[in-house]
Design a protein around this motif. Structure first.
Motif, PDB file in Angstrom:
ATOM      1  N   ARG A 108     -35.169 -17.562 -55.503  1.00 26.21           N
ATOM      2  CA  ARG A 108     -34.589 -17.103 -54.257  1.00 26.21           C
ATOM      3  C   ARG A 108     -33.071 -17.268 -54.249  1.00 26.21           C
ATOM      4  O   ARG A 108     -32.340 -16.368 -53.845  1.00 26.21           O
ATOM      5  N   GLU A 109     -32.624 -18.424 -54.725  1.00 19.97           N
ATOM      6  CA  GLU A 109     -31.180 -18.645 -54.815  1.00 19.97           C
ATOM      7  C   GLU A 109     -30.519 -17.608 -55.710  1.00 19.97           C
ATOM      8  O   GLU A 109     -29.470 -17.063 -55.392  1.00 19.97           O
ATOM      9  N   ILE A 110     -31.165 -17.369 -56.847  1.00 21.42           N
ATOM     10  CA  ILE A 110     -30.604 -16.409 -57.799  1.00 21.42           C
ATOM     11  C   ILE A 110     -30.486 -15.038 -57.142  1.00 21.42           C
ATOM     12  O   ILE A 110     -29.519 -14.314 -57.312  1.00 21.42           O
ATOM     13  N   TYR A 111     -31.506 -14.702 -56.358  1.00 20.31           N
ATOM     14  CA  TYR A 111     -31.525 -13.367 -55.774  1.00 20.31           C
ATOM     15  C   TYR A 111     -30.617 -13.268 -54.554  1.00 20.31           C
ATOM     16  O   TYR A 111     -29.862 -12.314 -54.397  1.00 20.31           O
ATOM     17  N   ARG A 112     -30.702 -14.283 -53.711  1.00 19.75           N
ATOM     18  CA  ARG A 112     -29.957 -14.199 -52.448  1.00 19.75           C
ATOM     19  C   ARG A 112     -28.503 -14.606 -52.608  1.00 19.75           C
ATOM     20  O   ARG A 112     -27.640 -14.116 -51.885  1.00 19.75           O
ATOM     21  N   ARG A 113     -28.238 -15.578 -53.448  1.00 22.10           N
ATOM     22  CA  ARG A 113     -26.861 -16.048 -53.598  1.00 22.10           C
ATOM     23  C   ARG A 113     -26.434 -16.083 -55.054  1.00 22.10           C
ATOM     24  O   ARG A 113     -26.173 -17.152 -55.625  1.00 22.10           O
TER      25      ARG A 113
END
Lengths: 375, 601
Positions: free
Chosen positions: A227-232
């Motif tokens: 999620r971090e990779i995708y969102r931020r």
């Protein structure tokens, strides 16, 4: 973190003058599913091979399962067979002159286990991978999916503590790949072994991993949850590499506007949530296609619809903004025609801002573990 | 991070130890040492021997002081009254015959290649199958067959068929010297250029020719302006390689040239060795090596610069056949006649000769099986028994088979090991060094290679006893000379074995021996069998390489054929060569079978 996970620190490897892996560091807890994601030639396979012990690193440290298996300072190198790792190759590397049974029994025979134990263990692994009845076959006599299962079974039968997988699904067709993703997740959950999984397929990386490390030109760009990779995404490279269609971008500079910064571009001004003290920075704004909203032509920025690509579940609408091709992804019904004008709005909280020079994320603050950069 | 910090010495030592323990590295170093001893060392020793007085040199010069440095041998060969006979004339003969053989082979081979791959020649499959046979036979088979036809009484021995049929001796130029050497060796080498050119022609896409046709070019123009330039590298390569092989060949020029004192470099080397003027032979060997190396270098240049456009192919590949039309009949006649002359007639002649009680009587009443199965008869060949019951000859046959099998097995294993290091070495310096070492024997003509081994292993060398007269020296020489081929075969076999297959066993914790024995060797053997049989066949017919090294105890079929020819017992010589031919053809047939199996699975 728990001490028996996987820790890689400052790992480097050159082939001649070419740095294959440069100062890579990543740490995950035991039982994690770590994906190494990156384009071909980014060094992800070399990193995996160093974990397996098939390559001798130039520098750095590797710890797994609570012990150091490589350390340049201590002059320590634990050979592959003693690391307790299992490796699944992209080509499966099934020995063509051995039956399925012999392929699976090999590692146990190396460890001088007795006949009965071997037969028992192989039978168990065959059953677990739903391969019963195939033990007498040769690899050439199996389908691609079956070969893949045998390769996994061969790894499992030796009960390694760490699973290493090098693009294991890349030789399967799309449908089978979907099935095997579920299978791999099941294996990972049942064995609760730390898993390192190399892939260039970002969808595969995001769906399977607990941790993703995005690599570029031998360096780890970012480590984080899917999620971090995708969102931020911590850098424009990561932002570009992850997601389909690709992230939308527009270059501009930040100006102060009512206590916050706004992004001033040739295509207009976009409000952001960045603090006003960032004003004056040259940046690139980036927005995921599903975060955009198109409305009636009178609201927001006026854009002309370039193409509409209905994809069943979701529809992609393409248009141009500031000289760049942008995409919008929506699950709603879209009745617009190419050539018509729409209003575009970019909600301030979804706008990611990257420094134009370093291409690294400056707002919102990079998430997760800080990735130090050397240079 | 503390990059650039100095690592402790222990870390460096650990790294070195790791690399030395890598099987590819330790094995590579070991193999390098072996190849150094088998190839490079003999070369250096040979060079040194040309600069030192030998004990036997006292006959040549009163100034000789055995063991001391001298330039005597070099001046004797290049600048003395004897130079003409020792060097310049043989060199001229060698060059003249080799160039002629090269040119004729290319013409013959290319013509046949075009006919079988690009035309509708009737029976082209049969022609193509038989066309390679002459190259498999020992090269001097044709020399012996030629002697059966044209031997003259004047030069000793029984007269040939020509005299029996016409009542007069054939002209000397036809019986011995330049003409017969060129004709017989051309028959032997033409299949080699045939294979090269046929391969190149087969890879030229007919669409290239059709493109010319569509533009309105005539057949001759297409052939000359499109097809010919495309196969030119193959033609050049065929010429160069044939030239170099002919240059190093010993048997044929000896049988057909020596009786009329038409010496070439290889036969001069041989007689220098026989007369114990070793240094002279060694110097001539050095010259041969240099010329040969130069030629190979030229070939690499030719292939290196022009190879690229021969490999045209792709999806739309189609080979068109030119209809021969009215030329079909004469072309069939010519190619059929050629195959007849090159394959059937020589073997028939040899077979006939072996069945003749008296070697100059070609009438039916003279036929006998005595030389095959007869008991000892003091009236014939000094009481020697027929070859199939003659223990000396059967011993030679045993030696030949033993030698060929051992050489093929040992060479095959070394080849696989070299391939293992080279393929796994990812173009590292060790892999490159090993490859170059293994290629070196290719530059050394066979007779010169034999001379090298004679020079280094005739006396004891450090802990090594003198190997001259042992079976081992034959094995070593043949293994070493075959290295370029066995290394190439091993490398291509190893290329079939993906590195990951071994790595999977590494991760499983298997030791190197286990990995090699259970994974690498079994998998590479499949690809090596054809190479194994090729080495068997090559060794079985080898003469030039071992003629200097063989003693009565270690003689092989080839050297016995040589001795019998020298002594004038044509029936024995020819019977033995037929024996060799049978063994060699059987080996080749098997190799082709296996080759095809490999292609289809």
């Amino acid at each position: 973190m728990s001490d028996d996970g996987l820790e890689v620190r400052g790992l480097s490897k050159r082939f001649g003058d070419v740095p294959a892996v440069a100062d890579a560091s990543v740490t995950v807890p035991a039982g994690a599913f770590l994906t190494l994601l990156g384009p071909s030639g980014c060094g992800k396979t070399t990193l995996l091979r160093m974990l397996a012990g098939l390559e001798f690193p130039d520098a750095g440290l590797i710890r797994m399962g609570g012990r150091t298996v490589f350390s340049d300072r201590e002059g320590l190198f634990v050979p592959p067979g003693e690391r307790g790792v299992g490796l699944v190759f992209q080509s499966y590397a099934l020995w063509p002159h051995m039956t399925v049974f012999e392929n699976m029994a090999f590692g146990l025979r190396v460890r001088r286990q007795d006949r009965a134990t071997i037969a028992e263990a192989v039978r168990g692994a065959l059953a677990y991978m739903q391969l019963e009845g195939l033990e007498g076959r040769y690899p050439q006599e199996l389908s691609g999916g079956q070969q893949q299962r045998v390769a996994l079974a061969r790894m499992l039968v030796a009960r390694p503590k760490v699973f290493l997988m090098d693009e294991p699904l890349s030789n399967l067709d799309a449908r089978l790949r979907m099935d095997m993703r579920g299978e791999l997740k099941r294996i990972h959950r049942d064995a609760s072994a730390t898993t390192v999984y190399v892939t260039h397929d970002q969808a595969e990386a995001l769906t399977m991993a607990t941790h993703v490390a995005v690599m570029r030109a031998g360096r780890i760009e970012q480590v984080g949850s899917p999620r971090e990779i995708y969102r931020r995404p911590a850098s424009l490279f990561v932002a570009d590499f992850v997601g389909s269609p690709g992230i939308n971008r527009i270059a501009g500079r930040l100006v102060a506007e009512g206590g916050v910064a706004a992004l001033e571009t040739p295509a207009g001004r976009f409000p952001t949530t960045a603090p006003a003290n960032l004003a004056g920075r040259e940046v690139v704004g980036a927005v995921r296609p599903e975060d955009l909203e198109l409305s009636e032509p009178d609201g927001g920025h006026r854009v002309e619809v370039y193409a509409v690509l209905p994809g069943g579940g979701e529809t992609v609408v393409q248009f141009h903004l500031g000289g760049e091709r942008w995409s919008l992804k929506t699950s709603k019904e879209v009745a617009w025609e190419a050539g018509t004008w729409r209003g575009l709005s970019v909600p301030p909280h979804v706008l990611l801002l990257y420094d134009r020079e370093s291409e690294r994320l400056i707002h919102p603050a990079p998430a997760g573990r800080k990735v130090e950069s050397h240079g | 991070m503390e990059q650039g910090a100095i690592l402790p010495l222990r870390a460096h030592l650990n790294r070195v130890a790791y690399f030395l323990r890598l099987p590819r590295v330790s094995l590579g170093i070991g193999l390098f040492a072996v190849l150094l001893a088998l190839v490079t060392l003999p070369c250096l020793k040979l060079l040194a021997a040309t600069l030192i007085w030998d004990a036997a040199d006292i006959r040549l010069s009163p100034a000789a002081r055995p063991g001391a440095f001298t330039l005597f041998h070099w001046t004797r060969v290049f600048a003395s009254d004897l130079s003409d006979a020792l060097f310049y004339r043989p060199l001229l003969h060698s060059l003249a015959t080799s160039v002629s053989i090269g040119l004729l082979s290319v013409g013959l081979g290319a013509g046949l290649a075009w006919l079988t791959t690009r035309t509708d020649l009737p029976g082209r499959r049969l022609v193509a199958a038989l066309a390679t046979v002459p190259y498999i036979l020992p090269s001097y088979t044709y020399a012996l067959a030629w002697l059966t036809l044209f031997r003259t009484e004047r030069l000793g021995g029984a007269a040939g068929l020509f005299r029996f049929a016409t009542g007069t001796d054939p002209p000397e130029w036809l019986a011995y010297g330049f003409v017969p050497i060129v004709v017989t060796l051309t028959l032997h080498y033409a299949p080699f250029t045939y294979l090269l050119v046929a391969g190149a022609l087969a890879s030229v896409d007919a669409q290239l020719e059709e493109a010319g046709e569509v533009l309105g070019a005539s057949r001759a123009m297409i052939l000359g302006r499109i097809t010919f330039p495309l196969v030119l590298p193959a033609l050049l390569s065929g010429f160069i390689l044939t030239f170099s092989r002919a240059l190093g060949t010993f048997g044929t020029p000896y049988f057909l040239g020596a009786p009329v004192r038409y010496f070439t470099l290889p036969t001069t080397i041989f007689s220098s060795m026989v007369t114990r003027t070793f240094a002279t032979g060694y110097i001539l060997a050095v010259v041969l090596i240099m010329v040969s190396a130069l030629v190979i270098y030229a070939n690499q240049r030719v292939l290196g610069t022009r190879k690229s456009f021969v490999t045209i192919g792709g999806k739309g590949f189609r080979a068109a056949r030119t209809p021969l039309g009215p030329w079909g009949f004469p072309a069939t006649l010519a190619s059929g006649g050629l195959v007849l002359v090159a394959v059937v007639v020589p073997l028939m002649l040899l077979a006939w000769q072996t069945l003749m009680r008296y070697p100059d009587d070609y009438s039916l009443g003279n036929l006998t099986l005595h030389y095959w199965i007869g008991p000892s008869n003091p009236d014939l060949a000094e009481g020697e028994m027929g070859i199939l019951r003659n223990s000396a000859i059967l011993g030679g046959a045993w030696n030949s088979i033993r030698l060929s099998v051992i050489v093929a097995a040992v060479g095959g294993l070394i080849g696989i090991l070299v391939g293992y290091v080279v393929v796994g070495g990812r173009g590292g310096w060790l892999a490159r060094l090993l490859e170059q070492q293994a290629f070196l024997p290719y530059l050394v003509p066979s007779i010169a290679f034999g001379a090298l081994y004679l020079s280094i292993f005739a006396r004891s060398l450090g802990p090594l006893p003198a190997l001259y007269g042992t079976f081992l020296i034959l094995v070593l020489a043949c293994v070493a000379k075959n290295l370029p081929f066995s290394a190439r075969a091993g490398t291509s076999a190893m290329l079939q074995v993906a590195g990951e297959l071994e790595e999977a066993a590494v991760v499983a914790g298997a030791s190197w021996l286990r990995r090699f024995g259970r994974i690498v060797l079994p998998l590479s053997l499949r690809g090596s069998l054809a190479g194994f049989l090729l080495a068997f066949v090559t060794t079985m017919r080898e003469l030039s390489l071992i003629i200097l090294l063989v003693t009565p105890e270690t003689r092989t079929l080839t050297t016995m054929t040589f001795r019998y020819t020298e002594q004038g017992y044509a029936q024995f010589a020819d019977a033995i060569i037929l024996l060799i031919v049978v063994l060699v053809l059987a080996g080749d047939l098997l190799a082709r079978r296996l080759g095809r199996v490999e292609l289809t699975t």
